[in-house]
Design a protein around this motif. Structure first.
Motif, PDB file in Angstrom:
ATOM      1  N   LEU A 157       0.826  -1.205   0.000  1.00  0.00           N
ATOM      2  CA  LEU A 157       0.000   0.000   0.000  1.00  0.00           C
ATOM      3  C   LEU A 157       0.862   1.258   0.000  1.00  0.00           C
ATOM      4  CD1 LEU A 157      -2.793   1.324   0.160  1.00  0.00           C
ATOM      5  CD2 LEU A 157      -2.687   1.060   2.649  1.00  0.00           C
ATOM      6  N   ASN A 158       1.951   1.218   0.754  1.00  0.00           N
ATOM      7  CA  ASN A 158       2.845   2.372   0.818  1.00  0.00           C
ATOM      8  C   ASN A 158       3.426   2.699  -0.549  1.00  0.00           C
ATOM      9  OD1 ASN A 158       4.238   4.383   2.501  1.00  0.00           O
ATOM     10  ND2 ASN A 158       6.098   3.226   1.988  1.00  0.00           N
ATOM     11  N   GLU A 159       3.699   1.666  -1.333  1.00  0.00           N
ATOM     12  CA  GLU A 159       4.218   1.882  -2.692  1.00  0.00           C
ATOM     13  C   GLU A 159       3.172   2.598  -3.560  1.00  0.00           C
ATOM     14  OE1 GLU A 159       5.916  -0.769  -6.464  1.00  0.00           O
ATOM     15  OE2 GLU A 159       5.724  -1.647  -4.459  1.00  0.00           O
ATOM     16  N   THR A 160       1.913   2.206  -3.400  1.00  0.00           N
ATOM     17  CA  THR A 160       0.830   2.850  -4.159  1.00  0.00           C
ATOM     18  C   THR A 160       0.631   4.299  -3.722  1.00  0.00           C
ATOM     19  OG1 THR A 160      -0.277   0.718  -4.392  1.00  0.00           O
ATOM     20  CG2 THR A 160      -1.605   2.689  -4.775  1.00  0.00           C
ATOM     21  N   VAL A 161       0.692   4.539  -2.409  1.00  0.00           N
ATOM     22  CA  VAL A 161       0.574   5.903  -1.893  1.00  0.00           C
ATOM     23  C   VAL A 161       1.731   6.761  -2.408  1.00  0.00           C
ATOM     24  CG1 VAL A 161       0.590   7.335   0.195  1.00  0.00           C
ATOM     25  CG2 VAL A 161      -0.745   5.220   0.140  1.00  0.00           C
ATOM     26  N   GLY A 162       2.910   6.154  -2.476  1.00  0.00           N
ATOM     27  CA  GLY A 162       4.067   6.877  -3.007  1.00  0.00           C
ATOM     28  C   GLY A 162       3.877   7.266  -4.458  1.00  0.00           C
ATOM     29  N   HIS A 163       3.214   6.400  -5.226  1.00  0.00           N
ATOM     30  CA  HIS A 163       2.930   6.729  -6.637  1.00  0.00           C
ATOM     31  C   HIS A 163       2.019   7.952  -6.721  1.00  0.00           C
ATOM     32  CE1 HIS A 163       2.023   6.253 -10.888  1.00  0.00           C
ATOM     33  NE2 HIS A 163       0.724   6.269 -10.596  1.00  0.00           N
TER      34      HIS A 163
END
Length: 605
Positions: A472-478
């Motif tokens: 999820l953190n990777e998606t938020v970073g995007h």
């Protein structure tokens, strides 16, 4: 080049009415001449009725004495735009609108029928940026030759109330009014310990270190990074107050700094230290302007607006659209009460304005702490499409335009912010609540049938695993990368420059100007001037501001910002969290529902 005389004929209500009445009288005269008494009398009667109706409904209400004293009362909420459904307007006709205040002060400054303005100030709901704008409006009216008097009449008057009052040439305070000159402080509420005691786990993600909105749920105190940004805001606010008050009251900066932190002081102390001019009552001012107590010289804001509109709104003028966006941003179903920005509705308003061939430019007024990422993106896209249709879009920021509130503004042709505006907060937060432990204590248990281990990841019955949070953190970073890229594109910054001012950090309007996040420091009038220039409207040509609003129905209370429609429990929560009560329903819904948010902390003086 249009003929000014024909332009006046085109717009003049009197001329149009005169033509209609003249036709009716001619028809009546012909009817009488040929013995058609009923037709003749009816036509003449209709003509007379139209003239009488116009006089009693339009002309007479717009008349004011030649030595009028305009009395403006500032108490309660001061909103950007109070026009709602017709029924809502009837129930809330006393509500103050910043648009109405601007119009009244600007008109009165050049109105020969107005000799003075009295501004009664009690406790009002507005941020420092709004208070500063009203201060400037009062000083401009004073510079226009009007006598402007501020009366502090509440139980106490804080720095916001005093900042407004200092815009007047004379300040009078009720003898029992206490001035609370407490300097500048800001902060937030931290709920981690309370949530722990309730056995509620809040899982949060933030991009990046300055993004303080999630700290309310996940920390006991503010982080060093957020404290750094808050200290900078406090320093800028103190600088603004010192400069403005020192200039208005003819004090040295050192004396102004001392007085704005003098503490709890009496009206007598304020007189002795030149904070105010004298103690007094509204009755004293009435007696001064109206010794015979006829009360005919005093007019209120609503009556004066009718007068100003009747006298000023004439002739064919260039049209500039005004679109308001005030409150938290939502994308789906809106809360039942309170003030909010619907991404769909606001995008539609901008779209309608951009498709209107009469509109030369759009001024987009933003006062928002952000919210839904999708809702914010819908508005951003509408701004870009309006520009694609050849309509310049200029943003005017209010008390706060941060995170999603900055996202919607980032693509505009120009951005104007008040010196004290809270803006920036270019970052993303995510929040999810795990109620499993609390519910287990209450005897509530969950059981799922899943197609995959991750299928119940969004359930409040359990916490996310480390692997799920990492994904999820990777998606938020995007999403953060997309946000900063749009800022870089709209503000003509390199990716490195955009990243340097992002990281979730909030900035004052002053600091944002220095870093290229806004173009000019000023209020709505500055934004309008830039819009005129971008639309190539000739300097000698007048303009009209036309507000584009979402369509409303008679019995529609959704979006009403009246406190009476907001439950007291939500108002109490708003006071605890330090957010305006009219924003509380949408803000609390965003926090409870969780998910990805472009949300900035709303901080108050």
């Amino acid at each position: 080049m249009k003929n000014p005389f024909t332009d006046r004929l085109w717009i003049s209500r009197e001329v149009r009415l005169g033509i209609v009445v003249a036709i009716l009288f001619v028809v009546g005269a012909i009817g009488l001449a040929f013995g058609h008494w009923r037709v003749g009398i009816t036509a003449i009667g209709i003509g007379i009725a139209l003239v009488a109706a116009f006089y009693f409904a339009v002309v007479r209400p717009a008349q004011i004495p030649h030595d009028a004293v305009l009395v403006i009362r500032l108490a309660g909420a001061i909103e950007e735009d109070v026009t709602r459904s017709p029924l809502d307007q009837i129930m809330r006709r006393g509500a103050n609108s910043l648009d109405h205040l601007r119009y009244a002060f600007d008109s009165a400054a050049i109105d020969n029928d107005v000799r003075a303005i009295i501004v009664e100030i009690a406790s009002f709901g507005a941020g420092l940026a709004t208070a500063h704008e009203i201060h400037r409006l009062m000083r401009a009216a004073q510079a226009g030759g009007k006598r402007v008097i501020a009366l502090l009449r509440g139980d106490d008057a804080g720095l916001r109330e005093y900042l407004v009052a200092s815009g007047a040439g004379e300040i009078v305070a009720n003898p029992d009014t206490m001035l609370t000159m407490l300097g500048v402080a800001t902060g937030g509420v931290f709920l981690k310990n309370a949530l722990d005691k309730l056995k509620i786990q809040a899982q949060t993600l933030q991009w990046k270190e300055y993004k303080g909105a999630a700290e309310t749920l996940g920390r006991e105190t503010m982080s060093p990074a957020v404290r750094e940004s808050m200290e900078a805001i406090v320093a800028d606010w103190e600088k603004i107050l010192i400069e403005v008050i020192a200039s208005a009251r003819q004090l040295s900066p050192e004396k102004a700094r001392e007085l704005i932190a003098a503490g709890f002081v009496s009206a007598k102390f304020a007189v002795e230290n030149k904070l105010i001019d004298r103690e007094g009552y509204i009755e004293d001012l009435r007696t001064e302007f109206d010794p015979e107590s006829k009360r005919k010289v005093f007019i209120n804001l609503a009556r004066y607006r009718r007068h100003a509109i009747f006298n000023r709104e004439r002739g064919r003028r260039a049209r500039i659209a005004l679109v308001h966006a005030s409150g938290p941003v939502v994308s789906g179903e809106a809360p039942a009460t309170g003030e909010y920005i619907s991404g769909v509705a606001t995008a539609s308003q901008i779209d309608r304005a951009s498709r209107d061939e009469r509109v030369k430019a759009i001024v987009f007024r933003v006062n928002s702490p952000g919210g839904s990422a999708v809702g914010s993106d819908l508005v951003w896209r509408a701004v870009r499409e309006a520009q694609g249709r050849g309509k310049p879009v200029v943003v005017s920021m209010g008390d706060v335009a941060g995170s999603g509130g900055y996202y919607v503004a980032a693509g505009a042709d120009a951005i104007v912010a008040e010196p004290a505006t809270i803006t920036g907060s270019i970052g993303v937060v995510y929040a999810k609540f795990n109620l499993g432990n609390l519910l287990s204590e209450l005897g509530v248990h969950f059981d799922f049938v899943k197609s995959a281990p991750i299928s119940d990841a969004m359930s409040m019955a359990r916490a996310m695993t480390d692997a799920e949070l990492a994904q999820l953190n990777e998606t938020v970073g995007h999403l953060y990368t997309t946000f900063t890229a749009k800022v870089a594109e709209g503000r003509h910054l390199s990716p490195e420059q955009a990243e340097a001012v992002a990281k979730g950090r909030i900035w004052s309007g002053l600091a944002a100007k220095e870093r290229g996040l806004v173009d000019e420091v000023g209020g709505l009038s500055t934004a309008v001037a830039i819009a005129r220039d971008r639309a190539h409207i000739a300097k000698d040509r007048r303009h009209e501001l036309i507000t584009y609003r979402a369509e409303r129905r008679w019995l529609d209370f959704r979006g009403s910002s009246a406190d009476v429609s907001t439950p007291w429990t939500i108002r109490a929560a708003a006071a605890t969290l330090g957010i305006p009560s009219r924003w509380a329903p949408a803000m609390l819904e965003l926090l409870i529902c969780g998910g990805v948010m472009l949300l900035c902390p709303f901080i108050e003086l």
